[in-house]
Design an enzyme around this catalytic site. Sequence first.
Site, short mmCIF file in Angstrom:
data_model
loop_
_atom_site.label_atom_id
_atom_site.label_comp_id
_atom_site.label_asym_id
_atom_site.label_seq_id
_atom_site.Cartn_x
_atom_site.Cartn_y
_atom_site.Cartn_z
N GLU A 280 0.88 -1.19 0.00
CA GLU A 280 0.08 0.15 0.00
C GLU A 280 1.02 1.27 -0.18
O GLU A 280 1.88 1.34 0.98
CB GLU A 280 -1.09 0.01 1.25
CG GLU A 280 -1.86 -1.12 1.23
CD GLU A 280 -2.87 -1.00 -0.06
OE1 GLU A 280 -3.08 -0.05 -0.53
OE2 GLU A 280 -3.66 -2.13 -0.24
N CYS A 314 -1.55 9.19 3.43
CA CYS A 314 -1.38 8.83 1.95
C CYS A 314 -2.63 9.36 1.18
O CYS A 314 -2.58 9.20 -0.02
CB CYS A 314 -1.06 7.47 1.76
SG CYS A 314 -2.02 6.35 2.64
#
Length: 519
Positions: A280, A314
Site C-alpha cells: 500500500e 497517503c
Amino acid sequence: MSEPYKVTYATLTADNEDLHTAYEAGVDVAKSWLGAEISAPGDPDPGDPVDVVSPADPSVLVARVRAASPGAVEAAVEAARTAGRDWAATPWQDRLPVLRAVADLISERANELAALMTIEVGKNRLEALGDVEEAAVFFRYYCDQVEKNGGFEAKMEQLSDTETTRSVLRPHGVWGVISPFNFPMALAAGPAAAALVAGNSVVLKPSVQGTHVAWKLYETMLEAGLPEGLMQILPGGDDVGKALVANPGIDGLTFTGSYTGGRAVMDAFRGDYPRPVITEMGGKNPTIVTASADLDAAAKGITRSIAGASGQKCSACSRVYVDAAVHDELVQTLGKAVSEVVVGDPLERATFCGPVIDAEAVERFRSAVEHAREAGGTVVAGGEVLQGAEGHPGYFVQPTLISGLPTDDELFSTELFVPLAVVAPVDSLDEALERANDTVFGLTAGLFAGEQDEIDRFLAQIEAGVVYVNRPAGATTGAWPGVQPFGGWKGSGSSGKAGGGLHYVQLFMREQSQTVVTG
C-alpha cells in the site's frame, strides 16, 4: 467502546465532555510510559539506542529504540513459525474469540494508547482516538468476514457420486508486516489482524517513529490472550526491514509506505518461488469542484483533507481542480477555511493540525513553498514555518493553499506528505478528470458537484480506489473498515483489494482444492 466515545476519522466535532475527560486521563497514563527502552524480546545483541522524541516538543523523550540484531530477526521468524503451526491447526471458530478479545482490550485502552500516539507522532486527539479504534475494528471486522463466509470453506460440484470436492482457503505461514509512522496502530493492526484471522503468525517491523505505540499494541495483544510466539515485533530502521524482506522464512509480506519504498520491497521480496506481497503506497489525491457544487461544503471537506494528521496521510488532498466559473470564489472560501485551522500542541483540545513528523518534513514544506513563489504561484493561506516560534518548539508548519501555478508544475505531481495543496482552474469536468488521472498514483479522490450527471461521470472515469462525493467530513480522507474499503489503484497499491473491505482477508490465504473418493 460505548457509543459516546466512538470516534472515526469522519468525526466533525469533539464536543463530548466525557470523551475529553477520558482522553486527558489517558494522557497521564501515557506520560508515565515515556522514556522506555525498547528492543526485540530476548535479543542478546541489539543496536545502539536511538532516541525517539516527540515532534511537538523534541525535548520530550518518547522511547529509546534499539534495532533488532540479525540473530533476533532469525529467532523471531523461527518462533513465529513454531507458534504458527498450532494456530493454523486451530479451527477458525476457536481463533475468533481470541482475536475479538484483542479488539476489546484495544478499545478498553483507547485513551492511553491514543495519548501516547499524540505524543509520539503528533496526531490530534480525534485523529489518534480514531487510529486506535480503527485498529480494534479491523480485528472485529475481519473476524466477522471469516465467520460470515464459513471460514472460506465451500463444497464444490461433483463429477461422480463417489467423489466429493471442497475449496478451502488456508494460511501461508509466517506473515511479515512493515508499518509506517502515520497510522502506528491501525496500519500495524490491520494487516496483522487479517493475517492472524486467516491462520498465519505475524512478524511486525514498525517505523522507528511509532515504535512505542506499536510496542503497546504488541503488549496489548499478548495480554488479551494471543498465544505465545504468534506475534513477534522487531524494532529498528531500514536495515531491519531489509533483513525481514530478505528472510526466506517469511511466507507473505505487507508493506505500507512510499511508492519508491513499495517498489523496492516488491523487487527484493524474491525467493525460490513467488510469495504474496501486498504493498500500500502513496497518493497525490485530487478533489474536483464543479460549478454546481456547494462551495462551503467543498471548502470544509478539502480543508480537513489537507490539514488532517498534518497532511501526513497517503489519502491527503494535495490537488484541487475547480471549474473556472467558480474558481475565484472557491479559492477565497477555501483560503479562509485553511487559514482558520488551529495549529498547535496536539494534546490540546482545540488543536486540529499538530506538527509534521521531523525536520526533514519541515524542509520539504519550506522548499515547496519557496518553489511555488519562485514559479509565480500565490500563497493564498499559510506558507510559514512555525518551528521555533513561541508555543511551537517542535516541527510545526502552517496548513497551506497555493494558487496560480501551471498544472504541469511539480507540486501537482510530487507527493510531499505535508499540509499543502495546490488549486487550479479547469474549463470542464472532462479536463478535471483528465488532470486528476494524470498521475502514477490512484489512491483516493473527491468530487463536489450538484448535478447527478457530473457525479455519474466522475464515478465512471476516476482512476482511484477510494472515492468520495460531496463529503464535508473529508474530501479525500476518512475511510473506515466495513464502510469504505481502503486500497489504491495503479502505483498506490499492488493487490487490487482494499483493507477493511470484503476481499482483503482472502489475500492472506491460498486456495486448496480437496477431492476425496469413497467406495
